[in-house]
Design a protein around this motif. Sequence first.
Motif, PDB file in Angstrom:
ATOM      1  N   PRO A  41      -2.960  12.778  28.597  1.00 24.70           N
ATOM      2  CA  PRO A  41      -3.798  11.603  28.841  1.00 24.70           C
ATOM      3  C   PRO A  41      -4.771  11.896  29.979  1.00 24.70           C
ATOM      4  CG  PRO A  41      -1.445  11.055  28.851  1.00 24.70           C
ATOM      5  CD  PRO A  41      -1.545  12.539  28.908  1.00 24.70           C
ATOM      6  N   LEU A  42      -5.816  11.102  30.064  1.00 25.98           N
ATOM      7  CA  LEU A  42      -6.743  11.269  31.176  1.00 25.98           C
ATOM      8  C   LEU A  42      -6.012  11.025  32.494  1.00 25.98           C
ATOM      9  CD1 LEU A  42      -9.867   9.361  29.810  1.00 25.98           C
ATOM     10  CD2 LEU A  42      -9.542  11.819  29.968  1.00 25.98           C
ATOM     11  N   ASP A  43      -6.298  11.871  33.485  1.00 19.52           N
ATOM     12  CA  ASP A  43      -5.683  11.679  34.799  1.00 19.52           C
ATOM     13  C   ASP A  43      -6.056  10.310  35.365  1.00 19.52           C
ATOM     14  OD1 ASP A  43      -4.515  14.187  34.773  1.00 19.52           O
ATOM     15  OD2 ASP A  43      -6.242  15.139  35.708  1.00 19.52           O
ATOM     16  N   ASP A  44      -7.284   9.909  35.107  1.00 17.69           N
ATOM     17  CA  ASP A  44      -7.772   8.632  35.603  1.00 17.69           C
ATOM     18  C   ASP A  44      -8.321   7.858  34.411  1.00 17.69           C
ATOM     19  OD1 ASP A  44      -8.950   6.496  36.798  1.00 17.69           O
ATOM     20  OD2 ASP A  44     -10.205   7.655  38.183  1.00 17.69           O
ATOM     21  N   ASP A  45      -7.697   6.726  34.100  1.00 16.49           N
ATOM     22  CA  ASP A  45      -8.113   5.937  32.944  1.00 16.49           C
ATOM     23  C   ASP A  45      -9.368   5.125  33.203  1.00 16.49           C
ATOM     24  OD1 ASP A  45      -6.173   6.754  31.191  1.00 16.49           O
ATOM     25  OD2 ASP A  45      -4.753   5.185  31.758  1.00 16.49           O
ATOM     26  N   ALA A  46      -9.962   5.262  34.386  1.00 20.89           N
ATOM     27  CA  ALA A  46     -11.110   4.420  34.730  1.00 20.89           C
ATOM     28  C   ALA A  46     -12.257   4.608  33.746  1.00 20.89           C
ATOM     29  CB  ALA A  46     -11.584   4.733  36.158  1.00 20.89           C
ATOM     30  N   GLU A  47     -12.485   5.840  33.298  1.00 21.26           N
ATOM     31  CA  GLU A  47     -13.586   6.107  32.377  1.00 21.26           C
ATOM     32  C   GLU A  47     -13.342   5.456  31.021  1.00 21.26           C
ATOM     33  OE1 GLU A  47     -16.238   9.968  30.871  1.00 21.26           O
ATOM     34  OE2 GLU A  47     -14.525  10.238  32.226  1.00 21.26           O
ATOM     35  N   LEU A  48     -12.105   5.555  30.545  1.00 17.02           N
ATOM     36  CA  LEU A  48     -11.768   4.915  29.273  1.00 17.02           C
ATOM     37  C   LEU A  48     -11.835   3.402  29.394  1.00 17.02           C
ATOM     38  CD1 LEU A  48     -10.749   4.942  26.361  1.00 17.02           C
ATOM     39  CD2 LEU A  48      -8.420   5.181  27.252  1.00 17.02           C
ATOM     40  N   LEU A  49     -11.341   2.860  30.503  1.00 19.27           N
ATOM     41  CA  LEU A  49     -11.387   1.413  30.723  1.00 19.27           C
ATOM     42  C   LEU A  49     -12.835   0.928  30.756  1.00 19.27           C
ATOM     43  CD1 LEU A  49     -10.126  -1.317  31.358  1.00 19.27           C
ATOM     44  CD2 LEU A  49      -9.976  -0.614  33.769  1.00 19.27           C
ATOM     45  N   ALA A  50     -13.701   1.694  31.431  1.00 15.72           N
ATOM     46  CA  ALA A  50     -15.112   1.297  31.515  1.00 15.72           C
ATOM     47  C   ALA A  50     -15.756   1.312  30.137  1.00 15.72           C
ATOM     48  CB  ALA A  50     -15.858   2.235  32.461  1.00 15.72           C
ATOM     49  N   ALA A  51     -15.441   2.344  29.329  1.00 17.25           N
ATOM     50  CA  ALA A  51     -16.005   2.425  27.982  1.00 17.25           C
ATOM     51  C   ALA A  51     -15.511   1.275  27.117  1.00 17.25           C
ATOM     52  CB  ALA A  51     -15.639   3.762  27.351  1.00 17.25           C
ATOM     53  N   THR A  52     -14.238   0.911  27.278  1.00  9.77           N
ATOM     54  CA  THR A  52     -13.672  -0.195  26.503  1.00  9.77           C
ATOM     55  C   THR A  52     -14.351  -1.512  26.872  1.00  9.77           C
ATOM     56  OG1 THR A  52     -11.544   0.962  26.418  1.00  9.77           O
ATOM     57  CG2 THR A  52     -11.528  -1.394  25.945  1.00  9.77           C
ATOM     58  N   ARG A  53     -14.540  -1.737  28.157  1.00  8.17           N
ATOM     59  CA  ARG A  53     -15.204  -2.975  28.590  1.00  8.17           C
ATOM     60  C   ARG A  53     -16.649  -3.035  28.097  1.00  8.17           C
ATOM     61  NH1 ARG A  53     -12.618  -3.192  34.705  1.00  8.17           N
ATOM     62  NH2 ARG A  53     -10.855  -4.561  34.175  1.00  8.17           N
ATOM     63  N   THR A  54     -17.312  -1.876  28.091  1.00  3.87           N
ATOM     64  CA  THR A  54     -18.686  -1.838  27.586  1.00  3.87           C
ATOM     65  C   THR A  54     -18.730  -2.248  26.122  1.00  3.87           C
ATOM     66  OG1 THR A  54     -19.346  -0.094  29.138  1.00  3.87           O
ATOM     67  CG2 THR A  54     -20.667  -0.329  27.140  1.00  3.87           C
ATOM     68  N   CYS A  55     -17.763  -1.754  25.332  1.00  2.00           N
ATOM     69  CA  CYS A  55     -17.716  -2.099  23.907  1.00  2.00           C
ATOM     70  C   CYS A  55     -17.450  -3.581  23.690  1.00  2.00           C
ATOM     71  CB  CYS A  55     -16.638  -1.270  23.201  1.00  2.00           C
ATOM     72  SG  CYS A  55     -17.030   0.488  23.075  1.00  2.00           S
ATOM     73  N   ILE A  56     -16.726  -4.205  24.616  1.00  2.39           N
ATOM     74  CA  ILE A  56     -16.402  -5.629  24.493  1.00  2.39           C
ATOM     75  C   ILE A  56     -17.554  -6.495  24.994  1.00  2.39           C
ATOM     76  CG2 ILE A  56     -14.900  -7.454  25.383  1.00  2.39           C
ATOM     77  CD1 ILE A  56     -12.626  -5.358  25.384  1.00  2.39           C
ATOM     78  N   GLU A  57     -18.114  -6.131  26.144  1.00  2.00           N
ATOM     79  CA  GLU A  57     -19.141  -6.962  26.777  1.00  2.00           C
ATOM     80  C   GLU A  57     -20.522  -6.767  26.166  1.00  2.00           C
ATOM     81  OE1 GLU A  57     -18.732  -5.791  30.811  1.00  2.00           O
ATOM     82  OE2 GLU A  57     -16.692  -6.602  31.007  1.00  2.00           O
ATOM     83  N   GLN A  58     -20.770  -5.564  25.620  1.00  2.00           N
ATOM     84  CA  GLN A  58     -22.061  -5.286  24.991  1.00  2.00           C
ATOM     85  C   GLN A  58     -21.772  -4.831  23.559  1.00  2.00           C
ATOM     86  OE1 GLN A  58     -24.529  -2.696  27.479  1.00  2.00           O
ATOM     87  NE2 GLN A  58     -23.182  -3.147  29.201  1.00  2.00           N
ATOM     88  N   PRO A  59     -21.625  -5.767  22.654  1.00  5.92           N
ATOM     89  CA  PRO A  59     -21.133  -5.468  21.298  1.00  5.92           C
ATOM     90  C   PRO A  59     -21.785  -4.231  20.675  1.00  5.92           C
ATOM     91  CG  PRO A  59     -21.506  -7.803  21.561  1.00  5.92           C
ATOM     92  CD  PRO A  59     -22.025  -7.163  22.805  1.00  5.92           C
ATOM     93  N   ILE A  60     -20.961  -3.461  19.992  1.00  2.77           N
ATOM     94  CA  ILE A  60     -21.418  -2.223  19.370  1.00  2.77           C
ATOM     95  C   ILE A  60     -21.760  -2.461  17.904  1.00  2.77           C
ATOM     96  CG2 ILE A  60     -20.187  -0.654  20.912  1.00  2.77           C
ATOM     97  CD1 ILE A  60     -17.956  -0.520  18.879  1.00  2.77           C
ATOM     98  N   ASP A  61     -22.664  -1.660  17.409  1.00  4.14           N
ATOM     99  CA  ASP A  61     -23.069  -1.760  16.018  1.00  4.14           C
ATOM    100  C   ASP A  61     -22.264  -0.807  15.135  1.00  4.14           C
ATOM    101  OD1 ASP A  61     -25.453  -3.557  16.376  1.00  4.14           O
ATOM    102  OD2 ASP A  61     -26.066  -1.889  17.662  1.00  4.14           O
ATOM    103  N   ILE A  62     -21.958   0.363  15.676  1.00  2.00           N
ATOM    104  CA  ILE A  62     -21.255   1.399  14.914  1.00  2.00           C
ATOM    105  C   ILE A  62     -20.210   2.037  15.818  1.00  2.00           C
ATOM    106  CG2 ILE A  62     -21.498   3.596  13.662  1.00  2.00           C
ATOM    107  CD1 ILE A  62     -24.466   2.871  13.231  1.00  2.00           C
ATOM    108  N   ALA A  63     -19.040   2.339  15.268  1.00  9.60           N
ATOM    109  CA  ALA A  63     -18.012   3.083  16.002  1.00  9.60           C
ATOM    110  C   ALA A  63     -17.570   4.262  15.149  1.00  9.60           C
ATOM    111  CB  ALA A  63     -16.815   2.194  16.334  1.00  9.60           C
ATOM    112  N   VAL A  64     -17.412   5.406  15.787  1.00  9.31           N
ATOM    113  CA  VAL A  64     -16.999   6.623  15.087  1.00  9.31           C
ATOM    114  C   VAL A  64     -15.623   7.043  15.604  1.00  9.31           C
ATOM    115  CG1 VAL A  64     -17.531   9.042  14.590  1.00  9.31           C
ATOM    116  CG2 VAL A  64     -19.397   7.371  14.859  1.00  9.31           C
ATOM    117  N   ALA A  65     -14.640   7.080  14.710  1.00  6.80           N
ATOM    118  CA  ALA A  65     -13.296   7.557  15.061  1.00  6.80           C
ATOM    119  C   ALA A  65     -13.193   9.017  14.620  1.00  6.80           C
ATOM    120  CB  ALA A  65     -12.229   6.721  14.372  1.00  6.80           C
ATOM    121  N   THR A  66     -12.963   9.917  15.569  1.00  5.63           N
ATOM    122  CA  THR A  66     -12.932  11.342  15.229  1.00  5.63           C
ATOM    123  C   THR A  66     -11.529  11.875  14.973  1.00  5.63           C
ATOM    124  OG1 THR A  66     -12.885  11.965  17.570  1.00  5.63           O
ATOM    125  CG2 THR A  66     -15.052  11.779  16.521  1.00  5.63           C
ATOM    126  N   THR A  67     -10.505  11.252  15.570  1.00  7.31           N
ATOM    127  CA  THR A  67      -9.126  11.688  15.343  1.00  7.31           C
ATOM    128  C   THR A  67      -8.208  10.482  15.257  1.00  7.31           C
ATOM    129  OG1 THR A  67      -8.587  11.868  17.705  1.00  7.31           O
ATOM    130  CG2 THR A  67      -9.481  13.847  16.629  1.00  7.31           C
TER     131      THR A  67
END
Length: 376
Positions: A41-67
């Motif tokens: 796992p990431l040593d610091d989840d801050a980057e993932l948390l920030a990306a998650t909040r961005t997806c929630i607060e600024q709705p996304i049009d497309i999401a790509v799941a790679t794995t």
Amino acid sequence: MLPLEGFTVAVTAARRREELGALLERRGARVVQAPAIRIVPLDDDAELLAATRTCIEQPIDIAVATTGIGFRGWMEAADGWGLGERLLERLGSATLLARGPKARGAIRAAGLTDHWSPPSESSAEVLEYLLAQDLTGRRIAVQLHGEPLPDFTDALEAAGADVVSVPVYRWVPPDDVAPLSRLVEAVAARQVDCVVFTSAPAVASLLSLASSMGLLDEVSAALSSSVLPACVGPVTGARLERMGIATVQPARSRLGALVREIVAELPARCRTLRVAGHAVQLRGHAVVVDGVARELPPGPMAVLTELARRPGVVVSRAELLAVLPGGGSDEHAVEMAVTRLRGAVGARVVQTVVKRGYRLAYEPEAAGSVKYGGSS
């Protein structure tokens, strides 16, 4: 006789390595386990948390799941932060693309619907699909699979998209690098017959270690000739292919299909000779005589390999001494290796030419008709 008897196959997988090893062993292979990476796992989840909040607060049009593992990890992390329901709501209104069936399965397990997945299961085809659209001003979330994807994300941004990178986990070298170091040395010395890769980071890790050990040229040369690189799919094999190293890949990126490709390819790469009335095929650590595999020690195997390289030609003791493992200057070691070789494959297979050396009792006129076990 099992199809992979006499072959040594190295497994670099971090996940499902026991399953892959068992599939190969059931087909007769000697398996070497040398994990090239581990997932953390990431040593610091801050980057993932920030990306998650961005997806929630600024709705996304497309999401790509790679794995699959990455998408599930993202959902689990969001749940842990109390953001799971809001993230699912946002993803549910977006266009969801899955790189392959595992990612598609993870999307559906989360209760979401995937809209498209490439037949090739490659990121390149996903990128091509996206770039065929007008991406100006569109927000695209890209779930990373252990390392950045600059070629992918930069191309989307150049097309006018607002890209949100979602790093869920990362690849790092294994805790114990000794098995991988030994594998690098074995590949360089061509002491394994096949190296199996199930992820692109595993390829990168092995090549990086080979470079740091000063063996990259030797490893590249081996993988280009006598050591078969088997990759689960095009994404995994891309780095090697860019280096000019041809890889074997199954039509579908599955472990079972990968093993079937190895079973088909390895025996087919081995030449069968007609020697003293016998069909003889050399494999990595064994010789197959009339369809029966007989394991040989390194010394006799080295002698037989050199004699088979020039079938019917007299090879001097000095030349055979040079190929014996461990070096040395006593030609008596050659005589001992030949004696052991004759004991394993038959006295008539190797002929002594007085004061000159040894040769195989090769029968070239019959060589074209030799067939057994699916190989010729």
